[in-house]
Design an enzyme around this catalytic site. Structure first.
Site, mmCIF file in Angstrom:
data_model
loop_
_atom_site.group_PDB
_atom_site.id
_atom_site.type_symbol
_atom_site.label_atom_id
_atom_site.label_comp_id
_atom_site.label_asym_id
_atom_site.label_seq_id
_atom_site.Cartn_x
_atom_site.Cartn_y
_atom_site.Cartn_z
ATOM 1 N N LYS A 113 0.835 -1.215 0.000
ATOM 2 C CA LYS A 113 0.000 0.000 0.000
ATOM 3 C C LYS A 113 0.860 1.251 0.000
ATOM 4 C CE LYS A 113 -4.192 -1.774 2.203
ATOM 5 N NZ LYS A 113 -5.101 -1.635 3.340
ATOM 6 N N LYS A 195 -4.974 -10.765 -6.587
ATOM 7 C CA LYS A 195 -6.267 -11.002 -5.924
ATOM 8 C C LYS A 195 -7.296 -9.950 -6.347
ATOM 9 C CE LYS A 195 -5.628 -8.190 -1.929
ATOM 10 N NZ LYS A 195 -5.545 -7.836 -0.593
ATOM 11 N N LYS A 198 -10.741 -4.232 -3.915
ATOM 12 C CA LYS A 198 -11.594 -3.048 -3.974
ATOM 13 C C LYS A 198 -10.866 -1.864 -4.574
ATOM 14 C CE LYS A 198 -13.142 -3.926 0.350
ATOM 15 N NZ LYS A 198 -13.695 -3.708 1.685
#
Ligand code: TYM
Length: 329
Positions: A113, A195, A198
C-alpha cells in the site's frame, strides 16, 4: 459448554466484491450459529488512506447493510461500526507501546500500500495492523475468519498478545486465523495473477455484490482465460481456474463433477453458466439489501444495538488492561 468467540472486520472502502464474500462474509454467515460473533465495519482502518467524508459515510452504511443482507443475524452476531466503540483506539495506543517498529516494517500489506502512496503514507497506515490487533483482542476472540491476505496480520496480533501477556500477565486470548481452504484468495477477472480487490483501478476486475446481472455478464465475458481448449482446474492456468473456483464455491459441486460438466464445452458456455450462477446467488442478497435500506431507521437501530453490546465487552476489557498496566488500582 460456552461457545468460542469469533471476531472479524471489513473495511468501508467502496463496494464489497465477490472476494470479500467468498473469502470472508459467506463463511461468517455459515459458521455464526456455532460461535458468539462480532463483525465490525472498520471505519478507522478505512481512514488510514484519504477518504471523501460524504462517500465514506455512505460506504459505511452500505457495508453494514450488506452484512445483514448476506445473512448475518443479530441472534448470534454483533454487527457494529468500529469508531462507535472507543476501546478500539484506546487499546491500539496501548499496543503501540508494546509493539516494536520492526514487526510492522515486515508487514507485506503495508509495503504494497505504501508503495502506491509514496510520500503521502500516514503513520496510521503503518500502524494499521496494531489497530487490527486491538479489534481482535478486545473481544477475547478465539477465531478470526479471514481471507488469505490477512494471515500475517493475525499472526502479528498473536505476537502482540503474547508480548503483552508476558510483560503484564495473562490478559489476552491468543487467536487463530481461520482461512477457507478454497476461496481464501479469489483472483481478479482481468488480472488473475492478482487477488480481486476493492482498490483495483479497473472496476471490471471485480464483481461487486450489488452489480446487476448485465454488469456481471459483461465482466465475466471480458475475464481473462487462455488459448487452451480444455476446461479444468489447473494451477498453471489462473484465469480459467479462478472462474471454476467461483463456480465451485457458489454451486457446492465437486471439482470432478464440474470438470465432467464442462468437458468438451468452450469458454463461452462456462462464462454464460457462471454469469447465471453468480447473478442467482447474489439476487436474494440484493433483494434483502434493498428491503433493509428502504425501511427508514432499521439499519441504524441494529447498528446502535451492536455498538452497545460491543461497547460493554470493550469497556470490561479496557478496565482489565488498565489494571494490569498499572493505570488503575
Ligand atoms: P478487507 O476489508 O480488505 O477485506 C475483508 C475480508 O475479505 C477478505 N478478502 C478476500 N478474500 C478472498 N479473496 C479476495 N480477493 C479477498 N479480498 C478480500 C479479506 O481477507 C478479509 O477477510 N484488515 C482487514 C480488516 C480488519 C480485520 C480486523 C479483519 C480490520 N480489523 C480484525 C479481521 C480481524 C481488511 O482490510 O479486510
Amino acid at each position: 459448554m460456552a461457545k468460542k468467540t469469533v471476531f472479524s472486520g471489513i473495511q468501508a472502502t467502496g463496494s464489497l466484491h465477490l472476494g470479500n464474500y467468498l473469502g470472508a462474509i459467506s463463511n461468517w454467515v455459515k459458521m455464526q450459529e456455532e460461535y458468539d460473533n462480532y463483525f465490525c465495519v472498520v471505519d478507522l482502518h478505512t481512514i488510514t488512506v484519504p477518504q471523501d467524508p460524504e462517500i465514506l459515510k455512505a460506504n459505511i452504511r452500505e457495508v453494514a447493510g450488506l452484512l445483514f443482507a448476506a445473512g448475518i443475524d443479530e441472534k448470534n452476531s454483533v454487527v457494529f461500526i468500529q469508531s462507535y466503540v472507543k476501546g478500539h483506539s484506546e487499546l491500539a495506543w496501548i499496543f503501540n507501546c508494546v509493539t516494536p517498529m520492526g514487526w510492522l516494517h515486515r508487514m507485506t500489506q503495508f509495503k504494497e500500500k505504501s508503495e502506491k502512496q509514496k510520500d503521502e503514507v500516514s503513520v496510521g497506515l503503518f500502524d494499521y495492523p496494531v489497530l487490527q490487533a486491538a479489534d481482535i483482542l478486545l473481544y477475547d476472540a478465539h477465531l478470526v475468519p479471514v481471507g488469505e491476505d490477512q494471515k500475517q496480520h493475525v499472526e502479528l496480533c498473536r505476537d502482540i498478545a503474547q508480548r503483552f501477556n508476558y510483560r503484564y500477565g495473562e490478559v489476552f486470548v491468543l487467536p487463530d486465523a481461520l482461512i477457507p481452504p478454497v476461496g481464501g484468495r479469489v483472483m481478479g477477472l482481468l488480472n488473475p495473477e492478482k487477488k480481486m480487490s476493492k482498490s483495483e483501478e479497473n472496476l471490471n476486475d471485480a464483481i461487486f455484490l450489488l452489480d446487476t446481472p448485465d454488469e456481471i455478464g459483461a465482466k465475466i465475458k471480458r475475464a481473462t482465460t487462455d488459448s487452451q481448449r480444455e476446461i479444468c482446474f489447473d494451477q498453471n492456468r489462473p484465469g480459467v481456474t479462478n472462474l471454476l473456483t467461483i463456480y465451485e464455491l457458489l454451486t457446492g459441486k465437486s471439482r470432478t463433477e464440474i470438470e465432467d460438466h464442462f468437458s468438451g464445452k468452450n469458454y463461452s458456455v462456462l462464462k454464460g453458466e457462471l454469469t447465471e450462477v453468480v447473478s442467482e446467488s447474489l439476487r436474494p442478497l440484493q433483494e434483502r439489501y434493498r428491503e433493509l435500506t428502504d425501511e427508514k431507521g432499521y439499519l441504524d437501530e441494529m447498528l446502535a444495538r451492536g455498538a452497545e453490546k460491543a461497547g460493554e465487552q470493550a469497556e470490561r476489557k479496557i478496565r482489565q488492561v488498565h489494571e494490569h498496566l498499572g493505570l488503575r488500582k
